[in-house]
Every structure is written in C-alpha cells, then in structure tokens.
Design a protein around this motif. Structure first.
Motif, PDB file in Angstrom:
ATOM      1  N   ARG A  98      16.976 -48.909  33.001  1.00 26.64           N
ATOM      2  CA  ARG A  98      16.769 -49.921  34.036  1.00 26.64           C
ATOM      3  C   ARG A  98      15.649 -50.874  33.616  1.00 26.64           C
ATOM      4  O   ARG A  98      14.553 -50.449  33.247  1.00 26.64           O
ATOM      5  CB  ARG A  98      16.406 -49.253  35.354  1.00 26.64           C
ATOM      6  CG  ARG A  98      16.159 -50.230  36.510  1.00 26.64           C
ATOM      7  CD  ARG A  98      15.848 -49.481  37.784  1.00 26.64           C
ATOM      8  NE  ARG A  98      16.984 -48.658  38.210  1.00 26.64           N
ATOM      9  CZ  ARG A  98      16.922 -47.783  39.204  1.00 26.64           C
ATOM     10  NH1 ARG A  98      15.781 -47.593  39.866  1.00 26.64           N
ATOM     11  NH2 ARG A  98      17.987 -47.070  39.537  1.00 26.64           N
ATOM     12  N   THR A  99      15.945 -52.157  33.650  1.00 25.57           N
ATOM     13  CA  THR A  99      14.967 -53.196  33.348  1.00 25.57           C
ATOM     14  C   THR A  99      15.160 -54.329  34.349  1.00 25.57           C
ATOM     15  O   THR A  99      16.078 -54.287  35.174  1.00 25.57           O
ATOM     16  CB  THR A  99      15.152 -53.752  31.924  1.00 25.57           C
ATOM     17  OG1 THR A  99      16.441 -54.398  31.840  1.00 25.57           O
ATOM     18  CG2 THR A  99      15.084 -52.642  30.871  1.00 25.57           C
ATOM     19  N   GLU A 100      14.326 -55.354  34.263  1.00 25.61           N
ATOM     20  CA  GLU A 100      14.484 -56.500  35.163  1.00 25.61           C
ATOM     21  C   GLU A 100      15.844 -57.155  34.983  1.00 25.61           C
ATOM     22  O   GLU A 100      16.459 -57.601  35.952  1.00 25.61           O
ATOM     23  CB  GLU A 100      13.365 -57.519  34.919  1.00 25.61           C
ATOM     24  CG  GLU A 100      11.993 -57.067  35.409  1.00 25.61           C
ATOM     25  CD  GLU A 100      10.966 -58.170  35.277  1.00 25.61           C
ATOM     26  OE1 GLU A 100      11.364 -59.321  34.950  1.00 25.61           O
ATOM     27  OE2 GLU A 100       9.778 -57.904  35.503  1.00 25.61           O
ATOM     28  N   SER A 101      16.305 -57.219  33.743  1.00 24.88           N
ATOM     29  CA  SER A 101      17.605 -57.833  33.471  1.00 24.88           C
ATOM     30  C   SER A 101      18.764 -56.853  33.609  1.00 24.88           C
ATOM     31  O   SER A 101      19.929 -57.241  33.553  1.00 24.88           O
ATOM     32  CB  SER A 101      17.612 -58.425  32.057  1.00 24.88           C
ATOM     33  OG  SER A 101      17.370 -57.414  31.099  1.00 24.88           O
ATOM     34  N   ASN A 102      18.445 -55.561  33.783  1.00 26.49           N
ATOM     35  CA  ASN A 102      19.471 -54.525  33.949  1.00 26.49           C
ATOM     36  C   ASN A 102      19.071 -53.636  35.140  1.00 26.49           C
ATOM     37  O   ASN A 102      18.764 -52.450  34.972  1.00 26.49           O
ATOM     38  CB  ASN A 102      19.592 -53.696  32.661  1.00 26.49           C
ATOM     39  CG  ASN A 102      20.748 -52.718  32.704  1.00 26.49           C
ATOM     40  OD1 ASN A 102      21.844 -53.050  33.167  1.00 26.49           O
ATOM     41  ND2 ASN A 102      20.516 -51.507  32.214  1.00 26.49           N
ATOM     42  N   PRO A 103      19.086 -54.189  36.338  1.00 27.95           N
ATOM     43  CA  PRO A 103      18.529 -53.485  37.511  1.00 27.95           C
ATOM     44  C   PRO A 103      19.293 -52.233  37.920  1.00 27.95           C
ATOM     45  O   PRO A 103      18.744 -51.393  38.645  1.00 27.95           O
ATOM     46  CB  PRO A 103      18.583 -54.548  38.611  1.00 27.95           C
ATOM     47  CG  PRO A 103      19.662 -55.494  38.181  1.00 27.95           C
ATOM     48  CD  PRO A 103      19.571 -55.536  36.686  1.00 27.95           C
ATOM     49  N   ASN A 104      20.528 -52.073  37.462  1.00 28.77           N
ATOM     50  CA  ASN A 104      21.315 -50.903  37.835  1.00 28.77           C
ATOM     51  C   ASN A 104      21.325 -49.831  36.754  1.00 28.77           C
ATOM     52  O   ASN A 104      22.099 -48.863  36.832  1.00 28.77           O
ATOM     53  CB  ASN A 104      22.751 -51.317  38.165  1.00 28.77           C
ATOM     54  CG  ASN A 104      22.824 -52.198  39.399  1.00 28.77           C
ATOM     55  OD1 ASN A 104      22.120 -51.959  40.379  1.00 28.77           O
ATOM     56  ND2 ASN A 104      23.661 -53.229  39.347  1.00 28.77           N
ATOM     57  N   GLU A 121      16.343 -47.482  25.388  1.00 34.24           N
ATOM     58  CA  GLU A 121      15.610 -48.724  25.609  1.00 34.24           C
ATOM     59  C   GLU A 121      16.100 -49.907  24.772  1.00 34.24           C
ATOM     60  O   GLU A 121      15.760 -51.050  25.073  1.00 34.24           O
ATOM     61  CB  GLU A 121      14.126 -48.497  25.318  1.00 34.24           C
ATOM     62  CG  GLU A 121      13.488 -47.449  26.220  1.00 34.24           C
ATOM     63  CD  GLU A 121      12.032 -47.192  25.907  1.00 34.24           C
ATOM     64  OE1 GLU A 121      11.370 -48.095  25.343  1.00 34.24           O
ATOM     65  OE2 GLU A 121      11.539 -46.083  26.213  1.00 34.24           O
ATOM     66  N   ASP A 142      18.216 -52.893  23.543  1.00 33.00           N
ATOM     67  CA  ASP A 142      19.156 -53.842  24.148  1.00 33.00           C
ATOM     68  C   ASP A 142      20.080 -54.380  23.053  1.00 33.00           C
ATOM     69  O   ASP A 142      19.632 -55.034  22.113  1.00 33.00           O
ATOM     70  CB  ASP A 142      18.385 -54.991  24.804  1.00 33.00           C
ATOM     71  CG  ASP A 142      19.278 -55.903  25.639  1.00 33.00           C
ATOM     72  OD1 ASP A 142      20.505 -55.897  25.424  1.00 33.00           O
ATOM     73  OD2 ASP A 142      18.739 -56.629  26.501  1.00 33.00           O
TER      74      ASP A 142
END
Length: 276
Positions: free
Chosen positions: A130-136, A205, A207
């Motif tokens: 989960r990251t800001e660009s991958n919130p799910n 982690e 991308d």
C-alpha cells in the motif's frame, strides 16, 4: 553442479535440459524457493522438444547465500548474465510470484532478440504494498510481520505458509498434499535467511509499473482467483492493463501455487500461448 558467475562474483546454480539449438524457456521461481519448484514444467516442456532452463536466484537454493544484491535490479542483472553466458535468443521467460517481478524487470530491459514472450504467474506486479499511488495495496505491517516471523522461527514460518495459504490448503474441502508442503519447506530452508529477509522488501515494495509499460513482446498473465498471498485485483488485473500486448487468464478457486496443484491445466495453457 552447473553454475555461472555474475558480474559481482556471485555463483548462480542453474539447470539446462534439452537440445541447445531448441527454443529456450527460462523459469523464474518465487520466494523463498528454488529452481526445483519448476520440476513438473521442466519435464513437460523438455518432452515437447524445448530447451528448458531454471536457476536458483542469488541467496536461494544452491546459489551463493549473498548478504547483498537481494533486490530486483540485481536479480534482473543476474538474469542478464545467465542469458548472456548461455547465449539465449528468442526465449520465453516464465516467472511466478517474486519471479514474475524479476521477469518484468529483466524483459523490460533485455537486449533486442533475447526475449520473444513472457508469462507472469501469480506475479507481484505492478506493486504489492500500500502506497499513496496504490491505496488498496497490502499494508506495510503485513510484510513487517513476515520479517518478524522469519527472524523468530524461519522453519515454522515456512511450514505455516506451505500448509496454509500458498496452496490454499487452509480452505474447506482442499485436497492437501503433504509432498508439496514438505518440498516447499525443503526449498525454503535450503536458501539463505539474510537473502530471504531482504527479498521481502524486494517483492513487496518494488513498483514495476514502468517495466510493464516498456515490455513490447506478448505477455500472458495467469492468476488464481483465490490467491491469498498476491490478491488478483491489485496485481494481475492491473498489470494486464499496463502491458502493450497482454492477455489475462484467471482460474476460479485456484491458489497462489496453482501451477503446482494443477500442473496439467497450467501446462496446457502455457503451451498454447507459447506456440500461438
């Protein structure tokens, strides 16, 4: 044992079966396993007349138990060194889980003519965490838990994964194979703990969005719809939309380890894609 030495001096173990002038298929294993995870597919495609190659990623299996370089860029670099040493052209690269990430990064950067097709099976692409660009995505705390369990009792942690979510053996009515569980555990314990620890960050982690976009060869994305470790909606269904020439094949009720639990089904679909 057959090994090559990478540019940084790491010895990589590999298997290479079949005529050297046959079309090559290269298999990339998942975490924390080894080339042995592909024995069924190696035997199947060798019988079909292909040259089949599988290798133990650095820190895994019979390759050097490195404490450095356990990241996707180095894994891709090691793949490039292997491909160069064996002088492979027009190859099909098949990667499972973490190995799917390695395939994406390597194929995106491969020399022209080296790769003809690729397959991502239960792959960690485009990104797991989960990251800001991958919130799910999956929360960092889950992967921190993996790290803590590996440190506390690696042997029990690996046994729990293999006997539970990896093959879906924790589902009601599952046909449990003790052989698969023990073979998974054996492969995991053969590798180096430091490399396996580092690889958790590498597979969770990293991308791969730009890698997927850069791949121009045909790619088959295969994924079990009941994958409990690499959820299909946040990986395969997204990955195929980023590929220039991608095809998604999903399997109702199948797990993360679908090519081991249902080899006849997966092998037939792989063969159809390779020969199309």
């Amino acid at each position: 044992m057959s090994t090559i030495t990478t540019r940084d001096g790491t010895r990589i173990f590999y298997k290479d079966w079949g005529p050297k002038d046959a079309r090559p298929i290269v298999f990339h294993h998942g975490w924390p396993l080894s080339a042995d995870d592909w024995d069924n597919q190696m035997l199947f495609f060798h019988a079909q007349g292909y040259r089949v190659i599988a290798f133990d990623r650095r820190g895994h299996g019979r390759s050097d138990q490195t404490d450095t370089g356990n990241d996707m860029d180095t894994y891709a670099s090691d793949t490039e060194d292997l491909v160069s040493a064996l002088d492979l052209h027009d190859a099909i690269h098949i990667g499972h889980s973490t190995g799917g990430g390695v395939v994406a990064r390597y194929v995106a950067r491969a020399e022209p003519g080296r790769v003809s097709k690729a397959v991502l099976i239960g792959a960690v692409t485009p990104i797991m965490m989960r990251t800001e660009s991958n919130p799910n995505g999956i929360p960092l705390e889950v992967f921190d838990g993996f790290r803590a369990d590996l440190i506390e009792n690696r042997a029990q942690f690996f046994l729990d994964i293999a006997s539970g979510p990896f093959y879906g053996f924790n589902r009601g009515g599952a046909e449990v194979s003790e052989g698969l569980i023990q073979n998974w555990w054996r492969q995991g314990m053969e590798g180096g703990a430091k490399a396996q620890y580092d690889s958790i960050a590498a597979f969770s982690e990293t991308d791969f969005t730009e890698d997927l976009k850069a791949i121009s060869v045909p790619v088959l994305v295969m994924h079990g719809e009941d994958d409990q470790l690499v959820p299909i909606d946040e990986t395969a269904r997204k990955a195929v939309t980023l590929l220039q020439d991608g095809t998604l094949q999903t399997y109702e009720g199948l797990s993360h380890g679908l090519f081991a639990t249902h080899p006849a089904l997966i092998n037939a679909d792989l063969l159809a894609f390779i020969e199309s």
